[in-house]
Design a protein around this motif. Structure first.
Motif, mmCIF file in Angstrom:
data_model
loop_
_atom_site.group_PDB
_atom_site.id
_atom_site.type_symbol
_atom_site.label_atom_id
_atom_site.label_comp_id
_atom_site.label_asym_id
_atom_site.label_seq_id
_atom_site.Cartn_x
_atom_site.Cartn_y
_atom_site.Cartn_z
ATOM 1 N N GLU A 139 40.988 34.211 37.001
ATOM 2 C CA GLU A 139 40.714 34.058 38.433
ATOM 3 C C GLU A 139 41.150 35.296 39.210
ATOM 4 O O GLU A 139 40.423 35.781 40.082
ATOM 5 N N GLN A 140 42.344 35.815 38.907
ATOM 6 C CA GLN A 140 42.841 37.004 39.608
ATOM 7 C C GLN A 140 41.960 38.210 39.301
ATOM 8 O O GLN A 140 41.578 38.954 40.209
ATOM 9 N N LEU A 141 41.617 38.399 38.032
ATOM 10 C CA LEU A 141 40.779 39.533 37.657
ATOM 11 C C LEU A 141 39.392 39.399 38.284
ATOM 12 O O LEU A 141 38.841 40.364 38.812
ATOM 13 N N GLY A 142 38.830 38.193 38.272
ATOM 14 C CA GLY A 142 37.511 37.965 38.864
ATOM 15 C C GLY A 142 37.498 38.210 40.360
ATOM 16 O O GLY A 142 36.570 38.827 40.895
ATOM 17 N N ASP A 143 38.554 37.751 41.047
ATOM 18 C CA ASP A 143 38.638 37.968 42.491
ATOM 19 C C ASP A 143 38.741 39.464 42.807
ATOM 20 O O ASP A 143 38.049 39.969 43.688
ATOM 21 N N ALA A 144 39.610 40.170 42.084
ATOM 22 C CA ALA A 144 39.761 41.618 42.308
ATOM 23 C C ALA A 144 38.452 42.348 41.994
ATOM 24 O O ALA A 144 38.048 43.255 42.722
ATOM 25 N N PRO A 189 46.174 39.793 33.838
ATOM 26 C CA PRO A 189 45.878 38.898 34.961
ATOM 27 C C PRO A 189 45.146 37.650 34.485
ATOM 28 O O PRO A 189 44.490 37.665 33.436
ATOM 29 N N SER A 190 45.259 36.593 35.263
ATOM 30 C CA SER A 190 44.481 35.390 34.962
ATOM 31 C C SER A 190 43.007 35.720 35.172
ATOM 32 O O SER A 190 42.666 36.652 35.917
#
Length: 178
Positions: A157-162, A154-155
């Motif tokens: 950003e995607q990993l951080g959001d999740a 994941p990017s």
């Protein structure tokens, strides 16, 4: 009249607390890194109490060190060998290779990591309700019943959001497994 089990579609869960059955391999599937996660039971079916999932993966890299402030996790090895490293309450690392039939528990708040040590491994996981949906949020939902041929990374950003949504605190600077 005899009641029947609900049999949801292969990739769906009922979304409410009703008796149901899933065929082998059915459930909500997602690829994350080199792993296939299949959610069998979610917080939706247990009124937020717990979730159940399987993880299948080839030998690969260790999952980044992480903790969950209010999420408990268990690992039960169905097949293969999985190294689990957990930091205890005094900061000491407990490092064990779990083999088929072995069980491990990670209390909320304890930093931990794991890595598949055999050619392939499958585990059954149980967690505090809600966290089981982290894998699809961080990775990619899939209809495949196999781990990804190419890792799904994941990017940031995607990993951080999740991670924020599902109470997962990564410590990318820590190395528990070399």
């Amino acid at each position: 009249m005899t009641a029947e089990f609900v049999t949801p579609a292969a990739s769906d869960l009922p979304g409410r607390p009703v008796p149901y059955v899933l065929a082998a391999g059915d459930g909500e599937r997602a690829h994350l890194f080199d792993q296939l996660f299949t959610v069998l039971l979610s917080a939706d079916e247990t009124q937020g109490q717990f979730g159940v999932f399987t993880m299948e993966a080839p030998r690969g890299q260790a999952v980044p060190v992480h903790s969950h402030p209010d999420v408990h996790e268990i690992f039960y090895v169905l097949d293969g060998r999985v190294r689990v490293v957990v930091e205890d309450g005094e900061g000491e690392k407990i490092d064990r290779v779990l083999t088929t039939g072995d069980f491990g528990y990670v209390p909320a708040g304890h930093r931990h990591s794991f890595r598949v040590e055999s050619h392939r491994a499958r585990t059954l996981g149980v967690n505090t309700g809600g966290f089981e949906r982290f894998f699809a949020a961080a990775g990619e939902p899939t209809s495949s019943r196999m781990p990804p041929a190419t890792p799904v990374v994941p990017s940031p950003e995607q990993l951080g959001d999740a991670a924020r949504r599902f109470r997962n605190d990564f410590d990318f600077g820590a190395r528990f497994i070399e």
